[in-house]
Design an enzyme around this catalytic site. Structure first.
Site, mmCIF file in Angstrom:
data_model
loop_
_atom_site.group_PDB
_atom_site.id
_atom_site.type_symbol
_atom_site.label_atom_id
_atom_site.label_comp_id
_atom_site.label_asym_id
_atom_site.label_seq_id
_atom_site.Cartn_x
_atom_site.Cartn_y
_atom_site.Cartn_z
ATOM 1 N N HIS A 159 -4.635 8.611 4.894
ATOM 2 C CA HIS A 159 -3.331 9.044 5.436
ATOM 3 C C HIS A 159 -3.469 9.925 6.674
ATOM 4 C CE1 HIS A 159 -1.324 7.241 2.096
ATOM 5 N NE2 HIS A 159 -1.887 8.033 1.202
ATOM 6 N N ASP A 195 -6.226 0.691 -1.434
ATOM 7 C CA ASP A 195 -5.550 1.796 -2.137
ATOM 8 C C ASP A 195 -4.083 1.411 -2.353
ATOM 9 O OD1 ASP A 195 -5.877 5.107 -2.448
ATOM 10 O OD2 ASP A 195 -3.837 4.470 -1.949
ATOM 11 N N HIS A 197 -1.523 3.115 -1.806
ATOM 12 C CA HIS A 197 -0.670 3.634 -0.718
ATOM 13 C C HIS A 197 -1.057 3.031 0.629
ATOM 14 C CE1 HIS A 197 -0.681 6.775 -3.908
ATOM 15 N NE2 HIS A 197 0.619 6.830 -3.611
ATOM 16 N N ASP A 284 -5.763 3.472 -7.402
ATOM 17 C CA ASP A 284 -4.452 3.881 -7.924
ATOM 18 C C ASP A 284 -3.517 2.684 -8.077
ATOM 19 O OD1 ASP A 284 -4.538 3.753 -5.165
ATOM 20 O OD2 ASP A 284 -3.723 5.751 -4.822
#
Ligand code: OKP
Ligand code: ZN
Length: 342
Positions: A159, A195, A197, A284
């Site tokens: 991120h 991931d 996200h 995740d």
């Protein structure tokens, strides 16, 4: 497969995360790496080693100098201002405001962040630097001829943009490693972000470039963090047009549909013909992850590890997220075992 790791990740031990209007113990916690390391040792994944110190030069290839200065002094400035809790931003240069960096630390936090959940505290900067060194050490092993390596990074990185932290990330480890491959002579690197996200930081860093092909499979931004990037129509800009690809997937996505997106992404990497592949490895996507909404099962991680191996390219695995701490070791190591056909 070689695993690179260091206990310095434990220096990242914030006490708070702003979640649901409460300050709770962070989902991104030291036990995550302990569980993965335990599992990698239990299955005898391969050798284990500590990182070398590469200094900040390779990190400066990706991140702005002023942003790195901010990260290195943030905690001291926050304490000097007399604040009692951990450093959390409260205001941002929102739409139609100015994007000048303020001088007061409370304002600087907003300027250099993209979200408020990630508290900065004592040790955060040291751990972030160590995490980048883990990625760079594993990258160097591949540059020296290893066919794969596992960078057990913590804190995660995908991120983080050139000048913003957030989403538990400070230095973009995968981007730093990809740039290192290029600086050492590679002409093309593919980053595949699995991931849950969207890897907004990595996408943003390479958006205008054709020497890094970035792809991400993730929860649709309408429903999932980081909310403001990761739509399917983001394809890159200028000479980078066509070198970003996004696969946003809806709540409840299981391995049947996740795997279809993965097959498409793998085919595009094959067509790109990269000198190296960097996997932003978040687990995740797991069915019991506490902050995500995909439905992958533990065995699915082996299956997609094997899909990555089919590319037959030098492959660097860089650890990102995964918050079902009990199963994180099995899931992360299953990807690596699937890759190694164990
Ligand atoms: C980091 B990585 C729960 C939502 C928190 C930030 C998620 C960061 C995920 N309070 N939002 O991509 O796994
Ligand atoms: Zn994640």
């Amino acid at each position: 497969m070689l695993t690179v790791q260091t206990d310095k990740h434990k220096l990242r031990d914030a006490k708070t995360e702003l979640h649901g209007g409460q300050l709770v113990p962070p989902f991104e916690c030291p036990a995550r790496v302990d569980r993965i390391l335990e599992r990698a040792k239990a299955v005898k994944l391969g050798e284990f080693r500590e990182p070398d110190d590469f200094g900040l030069d390779p990190v400066r290839r990706i991140h702005d100098a002023k942003f790195l200065d901010f990260l290195s002094t943030c905690w001291d400035e926050w304490q000097a201002a007399g604040f009692k809790g951990e450093a959390i931003p409260t205001g941002w240069p929102a739409r139609r405001m100015q994007t000048r960096c303020p001088e007061f630390i409370d304002g600087k936090l907003g300027y250099y962040s993209l979200a408020a959940e990630t508290a900065i505290s004592n040790g955060t900067w040291e751990a972030a630097k160590a995490s980048a060194n883990v990625a760079l050490t594993a990258q160097a092993e591949i540059a020296k001829g290893a066919s794969s390596a596992f960078a057990l990074c913590r804190p995660p990185g995908h991120h983080a943009t050139s000048d913003m932290y957030g989403g538990y990330c400070f230095i973009n480890n995968a981007a730093v490693a990809a740039q290192a491959f290029l600086d050492q002579g590679a002409s093309r690197v593919a980053i595949l972000d699995v991931d849950f996200h969207h890897g907004n930081g990595t996408q943003d860093i390479f958006y205008g470039r054709d020497d890094v092909f970035f792809q991400s499979l993730h929860g649709e931004p309408q429903h999932a963090f980081p909310y403001f990037l990761g739509y399917a129509d983001e394809l890159g800009k200028e000479k980078g047009e066509g070198f970003t690809a996004n696969y946003p997937l809806p709540p409840g996505t299981d391995f049947a549909s996740w795997g279809d997106a993965m097959t498409a992404a793998i085919k595009r990497i094959h067509d790109y013909g990269p000198d190296a592949v960097v996997i932003s490895l978040g687990v995740d996507t797991y069915k019991d992850d506490p902050i995500s909404f995909f439905k992958l099962e533990s065995d699915d991680y082996k299956t997609y590890g094997a899909m990555i191996a089919d590319l037959k390219r030098p492959t660097l695995f860089v650890m990102e997220g995964g918050y079902a701490v009990e199963e994180i070791g099995i899931n992360a190591v299953n990807v690596l075992m699937g890759f190694e056909d164990k």
